[in-house]
Design an enzyme around this catalytic site. Structure first.
Site, PDB file in Angstrom:
ATOM      1  NE  ARG A  22     -18.879  -8.452  -2.311  1.00  0.00           N
ATOM      2  CZ  ARG A  22     -18.777  -8.456  -0.984  1.00  0.00           C
ATOM      3  NH1 ARG A  22     -17.881  -7.688  -0.397  1.00  0.00           N
ATOM      4  NH2 ARG A  22     -19.580  -9.208  -0.265  1.00  0.00           N
ATOM      5  CG  HIS A  23     -22.962  -7.861  -5.276  1.00  0.00           C
ATOM      6  ND1 HIS A  23     -23.339  -7.492  -4.000  1.00  0.00           N
ATOM      7  CD2 HIS A  23     -22.321  -9.038  -5.146  1.00  0.00           C
ATOM      8  CE1 HIS A  23     -22.968  -8.419  -3.146  1.00  0.00           C
ATOM      9  NE2 HIS A  23     -22.324  -9.377  -3.819  1.00  0.00           N
ATOM     10  CG  ASN A  31     -23.463  -7.881   1.250  1.00  0.00           C
ATOM     11  OD1 ASN A  31     -23.504  -7.184   0.241  1.00  0.00           O
ATOM     12  ND2 ASN A  31     -23.016  -9.124   1.210  1.00  0.00           N
ATOM     13  NE  ARG A  46     -24.986 -11.548  -4.052  1.00  0.00           N
ATOM     14  CZ  ARG A  46     -25.397 -12.812  -4.130  1.00  0.00           C
ATOM     15  NH1 ARG A  46     -26.630 -13.087  -4.516  1.00  0.00           N
ATOM     16  NH2 ARG A  46     -24.568 -13.808  -3.870  1.00  0.00           N
ATOM     17  CD  GLU A  53     -19.866 -15.282  -4.195  1.00  0.00           C
ATOM     18  OE1 GLU A  53     -19.115 -15.808  -5.046  1.00  0.00           O
ATOM     19  OE2 GLU A  53     -19.458 -14.439  -3.382  1.00  0.00           O
ATOM     20  CG  HIS A  77     -21.453 -12.593  -6.970  1.00  0.00           C
ATOM     21  ND1 HIS A  77     -22.600 -12.344  -6.263  1.00  0.00           N
ATOM     22  CD2 HIS A  77     -21.836 -12.756  -8.261  1.00  0.00           C
ATOM     23  CE1 HIS A  77     -23.644 -12.354  -7.090  1.00  0.00           C
ATOM     24  NE2 HIS A  77     -23.203 -12.610  -8.312  1.00  0.00           N
TER      25      HIS A  77
HETATM   26  O1  G3H Z   1     -21.590 -15.354  -0.090  1.00  0.00           O
HETATM   27  C1  G3H Z   1     -20.409 -15.733  -0.249  1.00  0.00           C
HETATM   28  C2  G3H Z   1     -19.271 -14.851   0.049  1.00  0.00           C
HETATM   29  O2  G3H Z   1     -19.291 -13.663  -0.678  1.00  0.00           O
HETATM   30  C3  G3H Z   1     -17.972 -15.586  -0.137  1.00  0.00           C
HETATM   31  O3  G3H Z   1     -17.132 -15.100   0.871  1.00  0.00           O
HETATM   32  O4  G3H Z   1     -15.651 -17.108   0.723  1.00  0.00           O
HETATM   33  O5  G3H Z   1     -15.122 -15.176   2.279  1.00  0.00           O
HETATM   34  O6  G3H Z   1     -17.024 -16.764   2.770  1.00  0.00           O
HETATM   35  P1  G3H Z   1     -16.181 -16.086   1.707  1.00  0.00           P
END
Ligand code: G3H
Length: 197
Positions: free
Chosen positions: A8-9, A15, A56, A81, A150
């Site tokens: 992952r980045h 974040n 990223r 993503e 991502h």
């Molecule tokens: O920005 C999006 C997230 O990396 C996705 O994570 O599906 O757990 O909300 P999530």
């Protein structure tokens, strides 16, 4: 492709703020993670690096690109993503207070939930599978391929190889300081989570 490394980045400003989506840059810590990744992979037989088109992802590849000019680097939009649509840039607590029905619907069924004007895991599958097929075709019989993706993208890719139950997919652990080493041939399958810093 004999070895697929899935990372992952590094950490981004979003974040840190708990925001989703967007096109944020890496933090100082994220850049350290990218440097550590480059140190690790300068000793590994990798010929192809795939990123998304997001900053990223390409910023995480940058130090490795400098250390390994022999590697071919490609940014594929299929690895961007998950598109959070109207919720792009929001924090989860903002969604909970401003769009409670959306928040509740995602909590109820995270895999099948689709963001308004965006995507969901369920709709992401087709695009990620397409990207994976494209990347593996480009890389051919390469000894090693590194994919810098991502959270949601890497979950989808792991699910492709691990055949996870769909309800588990949106919860697969995708850290920023460890990568998945995947060896998936007809005869053997190996999945290893390896720390690089
Ligand atoms: O920005 C999006 C997230 O990396 C996705 O994570 O599906 O757990 O909300 P999530």
């Amino acid at each position: 492709v004999r070895n697929l490394y899935l990372v992952r980045h590094g950490e981004t400003t979003y974040n840190v703020e708990g925001r989703i989506g967007g096109d944020p840059e890496l933090t100082a810590h994220g850049k350290e993670q990218a440097d550590a990744l480059a140190r690790h992979f300068s000793r590994v037989e990798v010929t192809h690096i795939f990123t998304s088109t997001r900053r990223r992802s390409s910023m995480t590849a940058a130090p490795l690109k400098a250390a390994r000019p022999d590697c071919r680097i490609m940014a594929l939009p299929e690895f961007d993503e998950i598109d959070a649509g109207l919720c792009e840039g929001m924090r989860y607590e903002d969604i909970q207070s401003e769009m409670p029905e959306q928040y509740a619907a995602r909590m109820r069924d995270k895999y099948n939930y689709v963001y308004p004007q965006g995507e969901g895991y369920v709709t992401l599958r087709e695009r990620v599978e397409r990207g994976l097929k494209r990347a593996l075709f480009i890389a051919g019989d390469a000894p090693g391929v590194l994919l810098i993706g991502h959270q949601a993208i890497n979950r989808m890719i792991l699910s492709h190889f691990l055949y996870r139950r769909t309800e588990d997919v949106p919860h697969i652990y995708i850290p920023q300081n460890q990568f998945y080493h995947i060896v998936a041939t007809q005869r053997k399958k190996l999945f290893e989570l390896v720390p690089f810093m």
